[in-house]
Design an enzyme around this catalytic site. Sequence first.
Site, short mmCIF file in Angstrom:
data_model
loop_
_atom_site.label_atom_id
_atom_site.label_comp_id
_atom_site.label_asym_id
_atom_site.label_seq_id
_atom_site.Cartn_x
_atom_site.Cartn_y
_atom_site.Cartn_z
N CYS A 263 0.75 -1.22 -0.06
CA CYS A 263 -0.09 -0.18 0.01
C CYS A 263 0.76 1.22 -0.17
O CYS A 263 0.47 2.24 -0.42
CB CYS A 263 -1.04 -0.03 1.11
SG CYS A 263 -2.26 -1.14 1.12
N GLU A 396 -2.52 -3.87 -5.93
CA GLU A 396 -3.65 -4.22 -5.41
C GLU A 396 -4.71 -3.18 -5.78
O GLU A 396 -5.72 -2.85 -5.24
CB GLU A 396 -3.73 -4.23 -3.99
CG GLU A 396 -3.06 -5.47 -3.62
CD GLU A 396 -3.11 -5.67 -1.84
OE1 GLU A 396 -3.99 -4.83 -1.40
OE2 GLU A 396 -2.39 -6.36 -1.24
#
Length: 848
Positions: A263, A396
């Site tokens: 992330c 992602e």
Amino acid sequence: MPRLRTRLAGVTAALAALPLAVAPPAAAAATPDYTITVNPAAQGATIDDAMYGVFFEDINWAADGGLYAELVRNRSFEFQAADNRTYTGLTAWTPVAAASGAGTATTVGDAERLNERNRTYLQLGLTNPAGGAYGVTNAGYNSGFALRKGDTYDFSIWARTDAAAGTKLAVSLHLADGTQLATPIRINVKNNTWTRYAGRLRATTTSDAGRLSVLAEGTGTVRLDEVSLFPKTYKNRPNGLRVDLAEKIAALRPGFVRFPGGCLVNTGSHYAYDEASNFPRARSYQWKDTVGPVETRATNANFWGYNQTYGLGYFEYFQFSEDIGAAPLPVVPAMVTGCGQNRATNDPALLQRHIQDTLDLIEFANGPVTSTWGKLRAQMGHPKPFGLTMVGVGNEENLPEEYWAAFTQFHAAIKAKYPNITVISNSGPDDTGVTFDNLWAKNKAFGTEMVDEHYYNSPSWFLKNNARYDAYDRTGPEVFLGEYASQDAKFFNSLSEAAYMTGLERNADVVKMASYAPLLANIDNVQWRPDMIWFDNDESWGSTSYQMQKLFMNNVGDRVIPSKATGGSILQPQPITGRVGLSTWATAARYDDLQVTGTDGTVLFSDDFSDGNADGWSTLSNRGTWAVQDGAYVQTDAAATNTMVAAATNITATDYDITLKATKTAGAEGFLIPFGIKDSNSWYWWNLGGWNNTQGAVEKATGSADAKEQLLTRPDTVVTGQTYNLKIEVRGTKVTLIRDGEVWGGFDDNQVPEPFAHVVTRDNRAGEVIVKVVNAQDSAALTRIDLGGLKVARTARMTVLAGDPGEQNTRSAEPIQPVTSTVNGIGSTFTREFPANSVTFLRIKTTR
């Protein structure tokens, strides 16, 4: 010899006179629980040297205060409230005085700063009397500086002074009470030009609670920046890594290092600078911020809630990868955010700048010293190219169309200039679902070389999905399993991961690389669990999964030998039964008209809350504020997470329907409708408008509310104030989900855990066959192993990890450790009993 014959005859007669003793029959061999049959003549998958690697992300304070060896926290006084509301420029620093010293200590961001990338520096206004001193003390990370008696520590500082005669700095290491831990050093700041000064302190005492003080004598104004203290580093690299953590990672013998996230890569602003201040702030990770002299590197707000100094930057990542013999695998932002943010740039020029940044990155890693970025690499101490062979684009992303539009442009540009670089795509944040299927279809049609999959699931999921990759397309993209872990830190989690890893190896022709995640966690600053290696300021310890990963990574082999296992009891899938419930996550909502009916119309449970109470409902989480209001059951705390309540009635029918009305009144997400509730740690729930109102899913908790697996996912949004009619149709193990009369999704939870798993590989260099057996159940497994006629040695080297499935490795004790021994009785066919809750590796030498 007549006398001898006479004696023998006498003995024979005596024996004949004795009662006849008959030997008892041999005990019947125990029937094995399992049989492993190996086919050495068949050709199994080749296993790449880079099969297993590590994934580093600066999460859990993994870099500053962790792998990066710098001991001074906030060394450049860059902490800002805009990055974290608890921060100031003096976070981790305390003004101090000695011998009646006096002055002021303030952080300043003006034209006198060290350079453009350093936003602030420390300004000391000195009003000391003769003999006095004034300055600051740094508390470091965790409980303080970890020092070991006899070791030396390299101190450096950038400073300038307006005092005509210069300013003397006293630098010392001590405890909070002032007890000295090293012989102090003195530095003479000579003029009003930023200059780097350095010295070395030798610890006279071992401590994990040290403090660093820098005190200035005299009067006038002294400016300080980049205050640094380094211990001995891994392989003595300047600006290097903490030895014990680097050694633990190196001991895994990883084939690759994926960095810097996660992330961390695809969150924050895509812009290089905050337009208002022209300072770098809260932007996505950009590699150019992290190279060059450390005093010129920017700091940045970390997605995980703290600051990054970027002292551990791209050069250090490449250097560390080389030092441990691993291939570097950088991941660059694809200009589409993920991790709940879900934004994409609509600025073509900005996208092209980031594509050019990626090309420049490859040049930095591989370019000649005559190139712009190759020259910088050489100036940093590495003229030889690092040999980069692969780059990941994105991480992602939950916006598949936007991601794909960006990825194809990255891919085209990279392949045009560097055709031999493998460009890795991804399949979103889940192991299944609409986004996963969409991106996999795009990657297959495009001919992508490799796709990065990520998932964190329950131990049950891993035990059910050993065969996940058996059916993958052998002509499609290869798989890079970039992030995975079982959701807890107990030995049973590691056993489930090990069972799954046998399936990864068996499918090594498809799964080319895999890395457990996350790698590191500071025990006092944790944003994610589980983690592989834990540490404080002076100690580190491997989790049970670290020991498991190490066992697999050090015993991979070169090729799979096809084999199969038979035996064991066959479990049957169980229908979904249990209580029904209601819940929310960071959302306020109202629920009404809940009813459970059998397929014959029989009402199994009903509550319309018209009587003004919620009798028979109980909390399973002790969170949230539930009350009956205006004939509905209402949860009003829009900040509380997992506020689950459950009805008292246990639904034992296997075929039934749940209907209810749901309305979001406030908050960040949507609805959670639990069903099949066994207890607070075992249930299903339908999650609508989750992940900041961007995704929907069905999640299943098995044994832990924190260890959920996703049975399906899809993009989803809930509108505040709108009432939804929801229906859950349960038919044994099959579930259909209906929203406002339209089918939203469905699943069949018919897989069962397989607690016994194995794989057999060949290590050509060692001339050994490696039999790897996982027994993730509470009883030993007697197993017959048939090596298919292979000629092997009679002994083998056996390594076993075994223990209580609920055990953990902690700072105080690490009970799960490998035990290696030499065992006998090995042959082309032999039998071994594998202990309960164990993983066993048998390395058997072949004799031809």
